[in-house]
Write an enzyme that holds these catalytic residues in place. Structure first.
Site, mmCIF file in Angstrom:
data_model
loop_
_atom_site.group_PDB
_atom_site.id
_atom_site.type_symbol
_atom_site.label_atom_id
_atom_site.label_comp_id
_atom_site.label_asym_id
_atom_site.label_seq_id
_atom_site.Cartn_x
_atom_site.Cartn_y
_atom_site.Cartn_z
ATOM 1 N N SER A 36 45.519 13.000 40.965
ATOM 2 C CA SER A 36 46.738 12.650 41.705
ATOM 3 C C SER A 36 47.543 11.563 41.007
ATOM 4 O O SER A 36 47.050 10.462 40.751
ATOM 5 C CB SER A 36 46.368 12.153 43.111
ATOM 6 O OG SER A 36 45.804 13.176 43.877
ATOM 7 N N HIS A 67 50.175 17.261 41.896
ATOM 8 C CA HIS A 67 49.354 18.090 41.016
ATOM 9 C C HIS A 67 50.242 19.219 40.499
ATOM 10 O O HIS A 67 50.458 20.216 41.187
ATOM 11 C CB HIS A 67 48.151 18.647 41.774
ATOM 12 C CG HIS A 67 47.130 17.603 42.125
ATOM 13 N ND1 HIS A 67 45.927 17.488 41.457
ATOM 14 C CD2 HIS A 67 47.147 16.628 43.056
ATOM 15 C CE1 HIS A 67 45.244 16.480 41.976
ATOM 16 N NE2 HIS A 67 45.956 15.945 42.943
ATOM 17 N N HIS A 89 41.514 21.853 45.109
ATOM 18 C CA HIS A 89 40.517 21.161 45.926
ATOM 19 C C HIS A 89 39.894 22.116 46.928
ATOM 20 O O HIS A 89 40.562 23.027 47.431
ATOM 21 C CB HIS A 89 41.147 19.991 46.690
ATOM 22 C CG HIS A 89 41.833 18.978 45.816
ATOM 23 N ND1 HIS A 89 43.098 19.183 45.312
ATOM 24 C CD2 HIS A 89 41.422 17.759 45.364
ATOM 25 C CE1 HIS A 89 43.447 18.124 44.586
ATOM 26 N NE2 HIS A 89 42.447 17.250 44.601
ATOM 27 N N TYR A 91 39.209 21.431 49.922
ATOM 28 C CA TYR A 91 39.834 21.272 51.238
ATOM 29 C C TYR A 91 41.106 22.101 51.398
ATOM 30 O O TYR A 91 41.619 22.265 52.510
ATOM 31 C CB TYR A 91 40.106 19.796 51.558
ATOM 32 C CG TYR A 91 41.080 19.076 50.646
ATOM 33 C CD1 TYR A 91 42.442 19.364 50.645
ATOM 34 C CD2 TYR A 91 40.639 18.058 49.815
ATOM 35 C CE1 TYR A 91 43.329 18.695 49.832
ATOM 36 C CE2 TYR A 91 41.518 17.371 48.995
ATOM 37 C CZ TYR A 91 42.859 17.691 49.017
ATOM 38 O OH TYR A 91 43.744 17.010 48.202
ATOM 39 N N GLU A 92 41.619 22.640 50.292
ATOM 40 C CA GLU A 92 42.767 23.547 50.386
ATOM 41 C C GLU A 92 42.339 24.955 50.785
ATOM 42 O O GLU A 92 43.189 25.817 51.004
ATOM 43 C CB GLU A 92 43.500 23.605 49.047
ATOM 44 C CG GLU A 92 44.093 22.288 48.592
ATOM 45 C CD GLU A 92 44.681 22.394 47.197
ATOM 46 O OE1 GLU A 92 45.768 22.987 47.064
ATOM 47 O OE2 GLU A 92 44.053 21.894 46.243
ATOM 48 N N ALA A 119 42.117 9.736 41.786
ATOM 49 C CA ALA A 119 42.556 8.618 42.615
ATOM 50 C C ALA A 119 41.504 8.407 43.696
ATOM 51 O O ALA A 119 40.993 9.368 44.265
ATOM 52 C CB ALA A 119 43.907 8.928 43.241
ATOM 53 N N MET A 217 37.892 12.875 47.013
ATOM 54 C CA MET A 217 37.759 14.232 47.532
ATOM 55 C C MET A 217 37.693 15.280 46.412
ATOM 56 O O MET A 217 38.025 16.439 46.637
ATOM 57 C CB MET A 217 38.931 14.545 48.459
ATOM 58 C CG MET A 217 39.139 13.554 49.580
ATOM 59 S SD MET A 217 40.677 13.875 50.500
ATOM 60 C CE MET A 217 40.807 12.367 51.473
ATOM 61 N N SER A 218 37.281 14.866 45.225
ATOM 62 C CA SER A 218 37.227 15.803 44.093
ATOM 63 C C SER A 218 36.064 15.429 43.188
ATOM 64 O O SER A 218 35.125 14.749 43.609
ATOM 65 C CB SER A 218 38.553 15.761 43.305
ATOM 66 O OG SER A 218 38.722 14.491 42.689
ATOM 67 N N HIS A 253 48.950 9.383 51.415
ATOM 68 C CA HIS A 253 48.999 10.030 50.101
ATOM 69 C C HIS A 253 50.155 9.472 49.274
ATOM 70 O O HIS A 253 50.066 9.400 48.039
ATOM 71 C CB HIS A 253 49.142 11.545 50.264
ATOM 72 C CG HIS A 253 48.962 12.282 48.968
ATOM 73 N ND1 HIS A 253 47.762 12.359 48.300
ATOM 74 C CD2 HIS A 253 49.857 12.956 48.187
ATOM 75 C CE1 HIS A 253 47.900 13.053 47.182
ATOM 76 N NE2 HIS A 253 49.156 13.422 47.085
#
Length: 282
Positions: A36, A67, A89, A91-92, A119, A217-218, A253
């Site tokens: 990010s 992204h 990701h 979560y997508e 990030a 988250m990655s 974000h």
């Protein structure tokens, strides 16, 4: 149900073939994943060629702001480089096999050393927004593992060893480059959660008790997939917000993007120097 490993190999070969059809000379030695707000580094590559993810088979596009979604080829410090300008990701809604398809493709193209960037939310009270952290280890708290399912021996062993998931030599190289340019680097443990919501105050306290220094988250599944393929991995985090509950203002974000932009010059210096060092590795 997990995608069978044979299908994973076929998909990797299809993506690689599509890339080589457009860039026959593509032989990257070093790969980077730009998280990010960090994607602009790819635009500094010499002889830059970009391929949007959507133009390559099996490579999912990220819908997250910041992204760009390009696979970028070029040179930095005379080293052949491939960069992922943004990532997908879980979560997508992407399956894990798709989430790691990009880094597996870079390895399939020949990149034997890969640096992941991201990030993160800071978990150490004395650290500040804008700090940079070399990841020394991780906690996989996503409840998932990309290697679940049938193993393909051609990609890696059934039980990959993870005692040095984040390569000591690559970590040392980041510290050397930082010291040379007067850049302060932290080092710590990354806690990988599924997202997409930010953490609750109780979750932050739990992560601190577990020994994590930052949360995101990655990255975790990418590291697992790359170590399975015996690729050397390093990782660099930018603390772009304070995790929920450790300060009065909740993270956003937009805050993540703004902080990453503010650290762009330092990050570009670090990445350029690290690529030069990685390019000298056997």
């Amino acid at each position: 149900m997990s995608t069978p490993a044979a299908t994973i190999a076929a998909r990797l070969d299809a993506t690689k073939a599509a890339i080589l059809a457009r860039i026959p000379s593509a032989k990257p030695k070093v790969g980077l994943v730009l998280g990010s707000g960090l994607g602009p580094f790819a635009d500094t590559l010499q002889d830059l060629v970009k391929i949007p993810y959507g133009e390559l088979p099996h490579l999912p596009a990220s819908k997250v702001f910041g992204h760009a979604g390009n696979l970028c080829f070029g040179k930095s410090s005379n080293v052949e480089v491939v960069c992922m300008q943004g990532r997908a990701h879980a979560y997508e809604g992407h399956p894990l096999e798709s989430v790691v398809h990009g880094v597996r493709t870079m390895a399939r193209l020949g990149a034997s050393t890969i640096l992941l960037t991201n990030a993160v939310g800071g978990l150490v009270p004395t650290w500040s927004v804008g700090d940079l952290m070399v990841i020394s280890d991780h906690l996989n708290l996503t409840g998932q593992n990309v290697l679940i399912g049938t193993n393909e021996d051609a990609l890696g062993t059934r039980f990959p060893e993870m005692s040095e998931a984040y390569d000591l030599g690559l970590r040392a190289a980041l510290h050397r480059v930082a010291a040379k340019h007067g850049i302060t680097l932290r080092e710590g443990v990354y806690a990988g959660l599924s997202g997409p919501c930010f953490e609750t105050p109780a979750e932050v306290r739990m992560l601190q008790l577990l020994g994590a220094h930052a949360v995101g988250m990655s990255t975790v599944q990418e590291v697992i997939a790359l170590r399975h393929m015996r690729v050397r991995v390093g990782a660099l985090s930018c603390v772009t917000n304070v995790a929920g509950g450790t300060e009065g203002n909740p993270p956003t974000h937009q805050e993540v993007e703004e902080t990453a932009r503010a650290k762009r010059d330092e990050l570009q210096t670090l990445l350029s120097g690290w690529i030069a060092a990685a390019g000298e590795l056997p």
